[in-house]
Write an enzyme that holds these catalytic residues in place. Structure first.
Site, PDB file in Angstrom:
ATOM      1  N   MET A  26      97.191  91.825  21.000  1.00 55.77           N
ATOM      2  CA  MET A  26      97.708  91.898  22.365  1.00 55.77           C
ATOM      3  C   MET A  26      97.724  90.504  22.984  1.00 55.77           C
ATOM      4  SD  MET A  26      95.885  95.226  24.059  1.00 55.77           S
ATOM      5  CE  MET A  26      96.107  96.873  23.391  1.00 55.77           C
ATOM      6  N   LYS A  27      98.812  90.176  23.687  1.00 54.39           N
ATOM      7  CA  LYS A  27      98.897  88.908  24.424  1.00 54.39           C
ATOM      8  C   LYS A  27      98.651  89.211  25.896  1.00 54.39           C
ATOM      9  CE  LYS A  27     101.669  84.733  24.903  1.00 54.39           C
ATOM     10  NZ  LYS A  27     101.035  84.397  26.173  1.00 54.39           N
ATOM     11  N   LEU A  28      97.535  88.705  26.405  1.00 56.89           N
ATOM     12  CA  LEU A  28      97.128  89.000  27.774  1.00 56.89           C
ATOM     13  C   LEU A  28      97.619  87.920  28.741  1.00 56.89           C
ATOM     14  CD1 LEU A  28      93.459  90.116  27.051  1.00 56.89           C
ATOM     15  CD2 LEU A  28      95.565  91.446  26.919  1.00 56.89           C
ATOM     16  N   GLU A 170     101.330  91.117  28.262  1.00 58.33           N
ATOM     17  CA  GLU A 170     102.645  90.484  28.394  1.00 58.33           C
ATOM     18  C   GLU A 170     103.392  90.363  27.086  1.00 58.33           C
ATOM     19  OE1 GLU A 170     102.703  86.500  29.723  1.00 58.33           O
ATOM     20  OE2 GLU A 170     101.239  85.774  28.281  1.00 58.33           O
TER      21      GLU A 170
END
Length: 284
Positions: A26-28, A170
């Site tokens: 996951m890209k936070l 994101e």
């Protein structure tokens, strides 16, 4: 390992890669941060190399539970009352006084650059990931330092991408499991994201150095274009990094601006740059 360390960057791609040698994270939407647990304390480094320990004191305090000579790569994030990860809240924290009351932060670690046994960067991602999980398992139960969610199943990663955007996820970063940790964009890290943005170097500004109105940025095609008007908060943060030069310069469209020296990098919306309309999203 010498301070500051240069970080690995993900290369934007239109879709996630396929194959058995990829892991998906996951890209936070937070602040990139390197956490250094030294022999006598904790230092926090921004992607730019700046020391940001003072602004993130709660994370520095939590980092004392890590073993000495540990260096982690990750993202500092802040969640709102409804549980959404808020980049705006992270921006406020980064610019605020250390003594001001603040929302608690979390540090979402996604790589181990150094372990007590030595430099981990030459080791493959799969080994670094396993070492990271083992390291974090030894921290107190209430620690704000957590490992990023990751999967080797591409369909699961796409489900995250399609359903969790409203929670502050994101995008997705794909990392080749056999790759070492290398600074810069190497193709071993690939990303898809909902906001199509690029990094651009600041060439100058309009307005005053203390309150810039807009930025002149150098785009990937080497064209210099003026941004749209900056928000007051963003202008205040960027002003601290600007070193004006004498004289005036002009974009290819004839817009005048005050040139600057040094390297200041900002993230800009890329979808409209071919029309010379640039929106600055954040300071790198």
């Amino acid at each position: 390992m010498d301070w500051p360390v240069s970080v690995a960057l993900a290369q934007p791609v239109p879709e996630l890669p396929t194959g058995t040698d990829w892991s998906y994270e996951m890209k936070l939407d937070g602040h990139r941060m390197i956490m250094w647990r030294t022999s006598d304390g904790v230092r926090l480094q921004a992607r730019s190399g700046r020391d940001v320990t003072a602004a993130w004191g709660d994370l520095a305090l939590a980092g004392h539970h890590l073993p000495a000579r540990t260096v982690l790569d990750g993202e500092a994030v802040i969640t709102t009352e409804d549980g959404r990860i808020s980049f705006e809240a992270a921006q406020v924290r980064a610019a605020s006084s250390p003594t001001r009351a603040q929302r608690p932060a979390q540090y979402i670690a996604f790589d181990a650059l150094q372990l007590p046994s030595g430099d981990a960067r030459p080791r493959p991602y799969s080994e670094r990931r396993a070492a990271l999980l083992s390291l974090l398992a030894g921290l107190p139960a209430n620690t704000p330092i957590q490992a990023v969610s990751a999967t080797t199943d591409r369909d699961t990663a796409l489900t995250w991408y399609n359903t969790l955007h409203h929670q502050g996820i994101e995008g997705i970063v794909a990392k080749r499991t056999t790759s070492p940790y290398r600074a810069g964009r190497t193709g071993a890290w690939l990303k898809i994201r909902h906001a199509d943005t690029i990094d651009a170097t600041v060439a100058g500004f309009t307005g005053t150095a203390h309150q810039p109105r807009a930025l002149a940025v150098r785009l990937p095609d080497e064209r210099i274009a003026l941004s749209q008007r900056l928000t007051t908060a963003l202008a205040t943060r960027i002003a601290l990094r600007l070193v004006p030069q004498s004289g005036r310069a002009h974009t290819q469209d004839g817009d005048a601006y005050t040139p600057v020296s040094g390297e200041v990098v900002v993230e800009v919306v890329a979808g409209t740059t071919r029309h010379a309309v640039v929106t600055v999203v954040r300071l790198r």
